[in-house]
Design a protein around this motif. Structure first.
Motif, mmCIF file in Angstrom:
data_model
loop_
_atom_site.group_PDB
_atom_site.id
_atom_site.type_symbol
_atom_site.label_atom_id
_atom_site.label_comp_id
_atom_site.label_asym_id
_atom_site.label_seq_id
_atom_site.Cartn_x
_atom_site.Cartn_y
_atom_site.Cartn_z
ATOM 1 N N ASN A 14 0.683 -1.319 0.167
ATOM 2 C CA ASN A 14 -0.103 0.023 0.057
ATOM 3 C C ASN A 14 0.804 1.320 0.088
ATOM 4 O O ASN A 14 0.556 2.416 0.468
ATOM 5 C CB ASN A 14 -0.854 0.026 1.235
ATOM 6 C CG ASN A 14 -1.772 -1.237 1.233
ATOM 7 O OD1 ASN A 14 -2.463 -1.602 0.058
ATOM 8 N ND2 ASN A 14 -2.257 -1.759 2.231
ATOM 9 N N ASP A 15 2.016 1.239 -0.778
ATOM 10 C CA ASP A 15 2.934 2.451 -0.681
ATOM 11 C C ASP A 15 2.598 3.240 -1.832
ATOM 12 O O ASP A 15 3.066 4.389 -2.069
ATOM 13 C CB ASP A 15 4.321 2.176 -0.680
ATOM 14 C CG ASP A 15 4.948 1.622 -2.001
ATOM 15 O OD1 ASP A 15 4.206 1.226 -2.872
ATOM 16 O OD2 ASP A 15 6.249 1.032 -1.947
ATOM 17 N N GLY A 16 1.648 2.972 -2.739
ATOM 18 C CA GLY A 16 1.126 3.754 -3.851
ATOM 19 C C GLY A 16 2.380 3.973 -4.938
ATOM 20 O O GLY A 16 2.221 4.923 -5.819
ATOM 21 N N SER A 17 3.253 3.076 -4.967
ATOM 22 C CA SER A 17 4.575 3.153 -5.811
ATOM 23 C C SER A 17 4.362 2.589 -7.434
ATOM 24 O O SER A 17 3.074 1.775 -7.353
ATOM 25 C CB SER A 17 5.699 2.646 -5.156
ATOM 26 O OG SER A 17 5.473 1.236 -5.190
ATOM 27 N N LEU A 18 4.982 3.061 -8.205
ATOM 28 C CA LEU A 18 5.113 2.141 -9.243
ATOM 29 C C LEU A 18 5.345 0.555 -9.181
ATOM 30 O O LEU A 18 4.667 -0.273 -10.049
ATOM 31 C CB LEU A 18 6.036 2.555 -10.331
ATOM 32 C CG LEU A 18 6.226 1.930 -11.673
ATOM 33 C CD1 LEU A 18 5.006 1.902 -12.718
ATOM 34 C CD2 LEU A 18 7.434 2.528 -12.410
ATOM 35 N N LEU A 19 5.875 0.257 -8.249
ATOM 36 C CA LEU A 19 6.091 -1.239 -8.002
ATOM 37 C C LEU A 19 4.912 -1.839 -7.463
ATOM 38 O O LEU A 19 4.645 -2.896 -7.969
ATOM 39 C CB LEU A 19 7.415 -1.200 -6.742
ATOM 40 C CG LEU A 19 8.862 -0.888 -7.284
ATOM 41 C CD1 LEU A 19 9.691 -0.712 -6.154
ATOM 42 C CD2 LEU A 19 9.453 -1.735 -8.158
ATOM 43 N N GLU A 20 4.192 -1.204 -6.592
ATOM 44 C CA GLU A 20 3.016 -1.619 -6.281
ATOM 45 C C GLU A 20 2.017 -1.696 -7.439
ATOM 46 O O GLU A 20 1.223 -2.893 -7.435
ATOM 47 C CB GLU A 20 2.018 -0.563 -5.196
ATOM 48 C CG GLU A 20 1.029 -1.305 -4.658
ATOM 49 C CD GLU A 20 0.377 -0.416 -3.668
ATOM 50 O OE1 GLU A 20 -0.102 -0.916 -2.599
ATOM 51 O OE2 GLU A 20 0.091 0.924 -3.813
ATOM 52 N N SER A 21 2.027 -0.953 -8.538
ATOM 53 C CA SER A 21 1.124 -0.834 -9.639
ATOM 54 C C SER A 21 1.660 -1.963 -10.419
ATOM 55 O O SER A 21 0.715 -2.660 -10.846
ATOM 56 C CB SER A 21 1.175 0.457 -10.320
ATOM 57 O OG SER A 21 0.672 0.425 -11.543
ATOM 58 N N LEU A 22 2.827 -2.374 -10.602
ATOM 59 C CA LEU A 22 3.411 -3.460 -11.344
ATOM 60 C C LEU A 22 2.843 -4.879 -10.747
ATOM 61 O O LEU A 22 2.739 -5.778 -11.428
ATOM 62 C CB LEU A 22 5.093 -3.273 -11.537
ATOM 63 C CG LEU A 22 5.547 -2.291 -12.296
ATOM 64 C CD1 LEU A 22 6.933 -2.222 -12.207
ATOM 65 C CD2 LEU A 22 5.034 -2.465 -13.750
#
Length: 104
Positions: A14-22
């Protein structure tokens, strides 16, 4: 068994990062990407990191690259990619001012 993205990166849930999106789009171990897509991303990231690194490659490294691609079986090339990534991330490398053992 593959490890999730967070094992290798600074991603946290849940950090909202690109990595989370990936991870949400392609799975925690990027299992919803094809082999070709994964190799493309490796290549794209490596090219950009190489461009940002100071110095230049010795001519012999271009020859080594050709030899690796023309002589080694796929499994050994994949293993070499893994070994190189490990060394880039955690190992020691020659600086541009050091002389390599091959040049002595």
């Amino acid at each position: 068994m593959s490890k999730p993205i967070g094992h290798f990166t600074s991603y946290t849930l849940n950090d909202g990062s690109l990595l989370e999106s990936l991870q949400e789009e392609y799975g925690p171990t990027l299992e919803r990407m094809t082999r070709r897509e994964k190799l493309f991303l490796i290549s794209a990231i490596a090219i950009q990191l190489c461009d940002q690194s100071p110095g230049s490659c010795r001519n012999e490294i271009y020859v080594v690259g050709h030899q690796v691609n023309s002589s080694l079986p796929v499994g050994d090339r994949e293993g070499l990619v893994e070994a190189l990534i490990n060394q880039v991330r955690w190992g020691r490398s020659l600086s541009d001012t050091e002389v390599s053992p091959m040049q002595q």
